[in-house]
Write a protein that holds these residues in place. Structure first.
Motif, PDB file in Angstrom:
ATOM      1  N   ASN A  45       0.856  -1.193   0.000  1.00 47.27           N
ATOM      2  CA  ASN A  45       0.000   0.000   0.000  1.00 47.27           C
ATOM      3  C   ASN A  45       0.888   1.237   0.000  1.00 47.27           C
ATOM      4  O   ASN A  45       1.463   1.595   1.019  1.00 47.27           O
ATOM      5  CB  ASN A  45      -0.912  -0.015   1.234  1.00 47.27           C
ATOM      6  CG  ASN A  45      -1.914   1.124   1.240  1.00 47.27           C
ATOM      7  OD1 ASN A  45      -1.784   2.085   0.471  1.00 47.27           O
ATOM      8  ND2 ASN A  45      -2.913   1.038   2.100  1.00 47.27           N
ATOM      9  N   SER A  46       1.006   1.878  -1.141  1.00 49.88           N
ATOM     10  CA  SER A  46       1.918   3.014  -1.288  1.00 49.88           C
ATOM     11  C   SER A  46       1.502   4.241  -0.485  1.00 49.88           C
ATOM     12  O   SER A  46       2.302   5.153  -0.292  1.00 49.88           O
ATOM     13  CB  SER A  46       2.049   3.399  -2.765  1.00 49.88           C
ATOM     14  OG  SER A  46       0.784   3.779  -3.302  1.00 49.88           O
ATOM     15  N   SER A  47       0.270   4.254  -0.002  1.00 57.43           N
ATOM     16  CA  SER A  47      -0.205   5.410   0.771  1.00 57.43           C
ATOM     17  C   SER A  47       0.150   5.291   2.254  1.00 57.43           C
ATOM     18  O   SER A  47      -0.126   6.206   3.034  1.00 57.43           O
ATOM     19  CB  SER A  47      -1.719   5.575   0.624  1.00 57.43           C
ATOM     20  OG  SER A  47      -2.404   4.482   1.231  1.00 57.43           O
ATOM     21  N   LYS A  48       0.754   4.147   2.640  1.00 59.96           N
ATOM     22  CA  LYS A  48       1.121   3.945   4.038  1.00 59.96           C
ATOM     23  C   LYS A  48       2.596   3.560   4.152  1.00 59.96           C
ATOM     24  O   LYS A  48       3.243   3.229   3.161  1.00 59.96           O
ATOM     25  CB  LYS A  48       0.255   2.858   4.677  1.00 59.96           C
ATOM     26  CG  LYS A  48      -1.209   3.256   4.830  1.00 59.96           C
ATOM     27  CD  LYS A  48      -1.953   2.280   5.724  1.00 59.96           C
ATOM     28  CE  LYS A  48      -3.367   2.754   5.996  1.00 59.96           C
ATOM     29  NZ  LYS A  48      -4.053   1.892   6.990  1.00 59.96           N
ATOM     30  N   ILE A  49       3.118   3.623   5.371  1.00 60.49           N
ATOM     31  CA  ILE A  49       4.497   3.219   5.655  1.00 60.49           C
ATOM     32  C   ILE A  49       4.466   1.741   6.036  1.00 60.49           C
ATOM     33  O   ILE A  49       3.872   1.374   7.048  1.00 60.49           O
ATOM     34  CB  ILE A  49       5.090   4.047   6.807  1.00 60.49           C
ATOM     35  CG1 ILE A  49       5.064   5.538   6.465  1.00 60.49           C
ATOM     36  CG2 ILE A  49       6.527   3.604   7.117  1.00 60.49           C
ATOM     37  CD1 ILE A  49       5.334   6.442   7.661  1.00 60.49           C
ATOM     38  N   GLU A  50       5.075   0.921   5.228  1.00 62.27           N
ATOM     39  CA  GLU A  50       4.996  -0.525   5.458  1.00 62.27           C
ATOM     40  C   GLU A  50       6.097  -1.034   6.382  1.00 62.27           C
ATOM     41  O   GLU A  50       7.255  -0.650   6.261  1.00 62.27           O
ATOM     42  CB  GLU A  50       5.075  -1.263   4.123  1.00 62.27           C
ATOM     43  CG  GLU A  50       4.959  -2.777   4.253  1.00 62.27           C
ATOM     44  CD  GLU A  50       4.957  -3.480   2.907  1.00 62.27           C
ATOM     45  OE1 GLU A  50       3.919  -3.435   2.219  1.00 62.27           O
ATOM     46  OE2 GLU A  50       6.003  -4.046   2.544  1.00 62.27           O
ATOM     47  N   VAL A  51       5.706  -1.915   7.286  1.00 56.76           N
ATOM     48  CA  VAL A  51       6.649  -2.687   8.092  1.00 56.76           C
ATOM     49  C   VAL A  51       6.399  -4.147   7.756  1.00 56.76           C
ATOM     50  O   VAL A  51       5.322  -4.676   8.007  1.00 56.76           O
ATOM     51  CB  VAL A  51       6.445  -2.456   9.602  1.00 56.76           C
ATOM     52  CG1 VAL A  51       7.334  -3.403  10.401  1.00 56.76           C
ATOM     53  CG2 VAL A  51       6.740  -1.019   9.975  1.00 56.76           C
ATOM     54  N   ASN A  52       7.385  -4.789   7.147  1.00 62.57           N
ATOM     55  CA  ASN A  52       7.221  -6.166   6.692  1.00 62.57           C
ATOM     56  C   ASN A  52       8.199  -7.071   7.433  1.00 62.57           C
ATOM     57  O   ASN A  52       9.415  -6.922   7.314  1.00 62.57           O
ATOM     58  CB  ASN A  52       7.453  -6.250   5.179  1.00 62.57           C
ATOM     59  CG  ASN A  52       6.883  -7.519   4.568  1.00 62.57           C
ATOM     60  OD1 ASN A  52       7.051  -8.602   5.115  1.00 62.57           O
ATOM     61  ND2 ASN A  52       6.227  -7.380   3.426  1.00 62.57           N
ATOM     62  N   GLU A  53       7.650  -7.987   8.222  1.00 61.11           N
ATOM     63  CA  GLU A  53       8.502  -8.934   8.950  1.00 61.11           C
ATOM     64  C   GLU A  53       8.759 -10.164   8.079  1.00 61.11           C
ATOM     65  O   GLU A  53       7.829 -10.768   7.553  1.00 61.11           O
ATOM     66  CB  GLU A  53       7.831  -9.389  10.246  1.00 61.11           C
ATOM     67  CG  GLU A  53       8.717 -10.346  11.053  1.00 61.11           C
ATOM     68  CD  GLU A  53       7.938 -11.347  11.902  1.00 61.11           C
ATOM     69  OE1 GLU A  53       8.581 -12.053  12.693  1.00 61.11           O
ATOM     70  OE2 GLU A  53       6.702 -11.433  11.758  1.00 61.11           O
ATOM     71  N   VAL A  54      10.020 -10.544   7.945  1.00 60.72           N
ATOM     72  CA  VAL A  54      10.382 -11.795   7.282  1.00 60.72           C
ATOM     73  C   VAL A  54      10.601 -12.827   8.381  1.00 60.72           C
ATOM     74  O   VAL A  54      11.416 -12.620   9.281  1.00 60.72           O
ATOM     75  CB  VAL A  54      11.660 -11.639   6.430  1.00 60.72           C
ATOM     76  CG1 VAL A  54      11.966 -12.952   5.711  1.00 60.72           C
ATOM     77  CG2 VAL A  54      11.500 -10.504   5.419  1.00 60.72           C
ATOM     78  N   PHE A  55       9.858 -13.918   8.327  1.00 58.81           N
ATOM     79  CA  PHE A  55       9.890 -14.896   9.415  1.00 58.81           C
ATOM     80  C   PHE A  55       9.827 -16.307   8.862  1.00 58.81           C
ATOM     81  O   PHE A  55       9.560 -16.528   7.677  1.00 58.81           O
ATOM     82  CB  PHE A  55       8.701 -14.675  10.349  1.00 58.81           C
ATOM     83  CG  PHE A  55       7.408 -15.219   9.794  1.00 58.81           C
ATOM     84  CD1 PHE A  55       6.917 -16.454  10.207  1.00 58.81           C
ATOM     85  CD2 PHE A  55       6.696 -14.519   8.820  1.00 58.81           C
ATOM     86  CE1 PHE A  55       5.744 -16.986   9.677  1.00 58.81           C
ATOM     87  CE2 PHE A  55       5.521 -15.035   8.281  1.00 58.81           C
ATOM     88  CZ  PHE A  55       5.038 -16.267   8.715  1.00 58.81           C
ATOM     89  N   ALA A  56      10.063 -17.273   9.738  1.00 56.61           N
ATOM     90  CA  ALA A  56       9.898 -18.689   9.390  1.00 56.61           C
ATOM     91  C   ALA A  56       9.296 -19.406  10.596  1.00 56.61           C
ATOM     92  O   ALA A  56       9.731 -19.188  11.732  1.00 56.61           O
ATOM     93  CB  ALA A  56      11.244 -19.318   9.025  1.00 56.61           C
ATOM     94  N   TYR A  57       8.300 -20.235  10.351  1.00 56.42           N
ATOM     95  CA  TYR A  57       7.679 -20.976  11.452  1.00 56.42           C
ATOM     96  C   TYR A  57       8.670 -21.907  12.145  1.00 56.42           C
ATOM     97  O   TYR A  57       8.531 -22.196  13.333  1.00 56.42           O
ATOM     98  CB  TYR A  57       6.484 -21.785  10.943  1.00 56.42           C
ATOM     99  CG  TYR A  57       5.245 -20.953  10.719  1.00 56.42           C
ATOM    100  CD1 TYR A  57       4.703 -20.185  11.743  1.00 56.42           C
ATOM    101  CD2 TYR A  57       4.609 -20.931   9.474  1.00 56.42           C
ATOM    102  CE1 TYR A  57       3.565 -19.413  11.548  1.00 56.42           C
ATOM    103  CE2 TYR A  57       3.465 -20.176   9.269  1.00 56.42           C
ATOM    104  CZ  TYR A  57       2.948 -19.410  10.306  1.00 56.42           C
ATOM    105  OH  TYR A  57       1.826 -18.643  10.096  1.00 56.42           O
ATOM    106  N   THR A  58       9.669 -22.365  11.431  1.00 49.41           N
ATOM    107  CA  THR A  58      10.651 -23.279  12.019  1.00 49.41           C
ATOM    108  C   THR A  58      11.749 -22.557  12.794  1.00 49.41           C
ATOM    109  O   THR A  58      12.606 -23.200  13.395  1.00 49.41           O
ATOM    110  CB  THR A  58      11.307 -24.121  10.907  1.00 49.41           C
ATOM    111  OG1 THR A  58      11.830 -23.240   9.894  1.00 49.41           O
ATOM    112  CG2 THR A  58      10.302 -25.066  10.274  1.00 49.41           C
TER     113      THR A  58
END
Length: 213
Positions: A45-58
């Motif tokens: 969403n270009s209208s907001k500041i994104e925080v994207n967590e990269v994670f793994a269930y393991t």
């Protein structure tokens, strides 16, 4: 005389504020506390500041990070968009990416996300196949047939491939990591732990907010 004294006092009040701003600006440094990505990655969403967590269930660190991450997410302002990207280092990890995106598409992420984490890291259960995942979705009110349909859909394959491409763009080196607004990679190694990651992310959110005004 009173006017001159008042001017001096006003300047004295300004000095600490100026010093505070300088200290804030130099609190975190690119290349030391976070990485500036060579090419920005498009956000959801270009209208907001994104925080994207990269994670793994393991990943045990990812499981422990949840205790810090979730309360922080609740404090973020309305102009911040929270996203997650499941890491896919190798073909076997596609299973978990499909599990995450299935839960998201079926709108049961709040019931399934932590349940999978806890099964692996607390209950020490084997979660290594599509069949192992069925119980989490059935418990969340989704039929086994509906889960299998979504899990194996063409759209799901596309989402997994997008996650792989996003990871390449993020230059992901481990989990958990966060990417702020598709521009800055934040890791526990660079920021000094989970709390450090949150502090650096807050700084970068504020930086992006200021640059937009």
């Amino acid at each position: 005389m009173l006017r001159r004294v008042s001017s001096y006092l006003f300047l004295l009040f300004l000095i600490p504020v100026s010093l505070g701003c300088a200290a804030e600006d130099s609190a975190f440094k690119a290349g030391v506390d976070y990485e500036v990505l060579p090419q920005a990655v498009r956000t959801a969403n270009s209208s907001k500041i994104e925080v994207n967590e990269v994670f793994a269930y393991t990943c045990g660190h990812c499981f422990n990070f949840e205790a810090v991450l979730e309360p922080w997410f609740e404090t973020l302002a309305a102009d911040v968009d929270v996203q997650r990207t499941p890491a896919v280092w190798q073909p076997s990890m596609e299973l978990y990416a499909r599990a995450y995106y299935s839960a998201s598409m079926l709108k049961v992420l709040d019931k399934v996300h932590m349940a999978i984490f806890e099964a692996i890291h607390v209950k020490r259960e084997a979660v290594r196949s599509e069949q192992d995942l069925v119980k989490f979705f059935v418990a969340a009110g989704v039929s086994a047939e509906k889960f299998s349909q979504v899990f194996n859909s063409f759209g799901m394959s596309s989402m997994v491939n997008q996650a792989k491409a996003r990871m390449r763009g993020y230059r992901t080196q481990g989990t958990p990591e966060m990417v702020v607004n598709g521009k800055y990679r934040v890791s526990s190694r660079m920021s000094g732990g989970f709390e450090g990651m949150i502090k650096v992310a807050n700084y970068l959110i504020a930086k992006e907010r200021a640059s937009a005004n």
